[in-house]
Design a protein around this motif. Sequence first.
Motif, PDB file in Angstrom:
ATOM      1  N   LEU A  14      34.191   2.920  29.222  1.00 12.80           N
ATOM      2  CA  LEU A  14      34.760   1.327  29.168  1.00 12.80           C
ATOM      3  C   LEU A  14      36.365   1.443  29.498  1.00 12.80           C
ATOM      4  O   LEU A  14      36.690   0.256  30.344  1.00 12.80           O
ATOM      5  CB  LEU A  14      34.860   1.144  27.468  1.00 12.80           C
ATOM      6  N   ALA A  15      37.122   2.381  29.346  1.00  9.16           N
ATOM      7  CA  ALA A  15      38.339   2.288  29.652  1.00  9.16           C
ATOM      8  C   ALA A  15      38.508   2.383  31.213  1.00  9.16           C
ATOM      9  O   ALA A  15      39.322   1.682  31.918  1.00  9.16           O
ATOM     10  CB  ALA A  15      39.143   3.366  29.045  1.00  9.16           C
ATOM     11  N   ASP A  16      37.858   3.215  31.809  1.00  7.55           N
ATOM     12  CA  ASP A  16      37.694   3.537  33.322  1.00  7.55           C
ATOM     13  C   ASP A  16      37.549   2.331  34.142  1.00  7.55           C
ATOM     14  O   ASP A  16      37.957   1.749  35.007  1.00  7.55           O
ATOM     15  CB  ASP A  16      36.909   4.563  33.591  1.00  7.55           C
ATOM     16  N   PHE A  17      36.354   1.394  33.455  1.00 10.78           N
ATOM     17  CA  PHE A  17      35.931   0.238  34.288  1.00 10.78           C
ATOM     18  C   PHE A  17      36.718  -1.083  33.621  1.00 10.78           C
ATOM     19  O   PHE A  17      36.355  -2.248  34.056  1.00 10.78           O
ATOM     20  CB  PHE A  17      34.496   0.064  34.098  1.00 10.78           C
ATOM     21  N   ASP A 186      26.819  10.094  48.104  1.00  9.56           N
ATOM     22  CA  ASP A 186      26.769   8.774  48.999  1.00  9.56           C
ATOM     23  C   ASP A 186      28.244   8.035  48.683  1.00  9.56           C
ATOM     24  O   ASP A 186      28.623   7.631  47.924  1.00  9.56           O
ATOM     25  CB  ASP A 186      25.513   7.966  48.420  1.00  9.56           C
ATOM     26  N   THR A 187      28.776   7.833  50.010  1.00  7.45           N
ATOM     27  CA  THR A 187      29.965   6.913  50.042  1.00  7.45           C
ATOM     28  C   THR A 187      29.692   5.674  50.681  1.00  7.45           C
ATOM     29  O   THR A 187      30.473   4.794  50.910  1.00  7.45           O
ATOM     30  CB  THR A 187      31.099   7.783  50.889  1.00  7.45           C
ATOM     31  N   LYS A 192      32.635  -0.151  42.915  1.00  2.00           N
ATOM     32  CA  LYS A 192      31.927  -0.049  41.527  1.00  2.00           C
ATOM     33  C   LYS A 192      30.757   1.047  41.479  1.00  2.00           C
ATOM     34  O   LYS A 192      30.949   1.966  40.559  1.00  2.00           O
ATOM     35  CB  LYS A 192      31.225  -1.225  41.048  1.00  2.00           C
ATOM     36  N   LYS A 193      30.146   1.052  42.768  1.00  2.00           N
ATOM     37  CA  LYS A 193      28.709   2.159  42.390  1.00  2.00           C
ATOM     38  C   LYS A 193      29.298   3.617  42.869  1.00  2.00           C
ATOM     39  O   LYS A 193      28.794   4.496  42.024  1.00  2.00           O
ATOM     40  CB  LYS A 193      27.866   1.828  43.422  1.00  2.00           C
ATOM     41  N   LEU A 197      28.700   7.020  40.541  1.00  2.00           N
ATOM     42  CA  LEU A 197      28.094   8.300  40.917  1.00  2.00           C
ATOM     43  C   LEU A 197      29.111   9.289  40.263  1.00  2.00           C
ATOM     44  O   LEU A 197      28.587  10.416  39.790  1.00  2.00           O
ATOM     45  CB  LEU A 197      28.178   7.939  42.329  1.00  2.00           C
ATOM     46  N   LYS A 198      30.596   9.077  40.378  1.00  2.00           N
ATOM     47  CA  LYS A 198      31.566   9.826  39.877  1.00  2.00           C
ATOM     48  C   LYS A 198      31.085  10.079  38.327  1.00  2.00           C
ATOM     49  O   LYS A 198      31.210  11.390  37.766  1.00  2.00           O
ATOM     50  CB  LYS A 198      32.712   9.562  40.007  1.00  2.00           C
ATOM     51  N   TRP A 199      30.775   9.257  37.532  1.00  2.00           N
ATOM     52  CA  TRP A 199      30.621   9.530  36.191  1.00  2.00           C
ATOM     53  C   TRP A 199      29.210   9.969  36.081  1.00  2.00           C
ATOM     54  O   TRP A 199      28.944  10.944  35.182  1.00  2.00           O
ATOM     55  CB  TRP A 199      30.566   8.014  35.446  1.00  2.00           C
ATOM     56  N   ALA A 200      28.188   9.811  36.873  1.00  2.00           N
ATOM     57  CA  ALA A 200      26.920  10.415  36.647  1.00  2.00           C
ATOM     58  C   ALA A 200      27.197  11.949  36.963  1.00  2.00           C
ATOM     59  O   ALA A 200      26.597  12.923  36.251  1.00  2.00           O
ATOM     60  CB  ALA A 200      25.815   9.932  37.931  1.00  2.00           C
TER      61      ALA A 200
END
Length: 211
Positions: A14-17, A186-187, A192-193, A197-200
């Motif tokens: 939440l904080a990151d986004f 994937d770059t 946002k995506k 991906l970094k969070w995944a």
Amino acid sequence: MKYEEWEPHYKAILADFGWTPEGDEAAARLLSSLLPATSPGLEKVEELIRGRDVIVCGKAPTLEKDIEKIDWWYKYTVIAADGSVSPLLRQGIVPDIVVSDLDGSHEDLLKADANGAIILAHAHADNVESVKSLVPRLKHVVGTTQAQPLENVYNFGGFSDGDRCVFLAKEFGAKSIKIIGFDLDDTNVTPKKLKKLKWARKLLKLLNVEL
């Protein structure tokens, strides 16, 4: 994963986004109101996963080539992230479980549901209209949230559809987890995506799962 374990990761997301939890919580309450008080599909989810070899299908462009490399689909329980449902159906593969925030093809989600797939419908702040329109049409549905769980809306951990598939497989004691259709490097995606991906990647490391 118990919510107490998941909550610090959720708050960090939440904080990151720059989001707040209220929208997710309202969406979870809406989803709860559309579901029965208990979820009979949850027992089937455990039956499909506990002690079984599981394939988790993401929606990366590599998925169709990855599908061709699997010779013995009948050996596996197939858990599909939302976006992988359409290519799986085109190959004649009906996933056993679909983890979805309802942003993929509604027609294909309904087709998978009609063929017996259990749909883990995920409510969050940005998909309230899809929850309203699609969930009442699903026959085999279990509700999920990334916020505080409710009596009939569950939180097994994970953020995006793909990593939530893996958290689900871990939660219900899969014997093994094979992951296809994932490309966390994937770059060629939106900022946002890319952040998702970094969070995944970060969340999957918590589960000691190899990609």
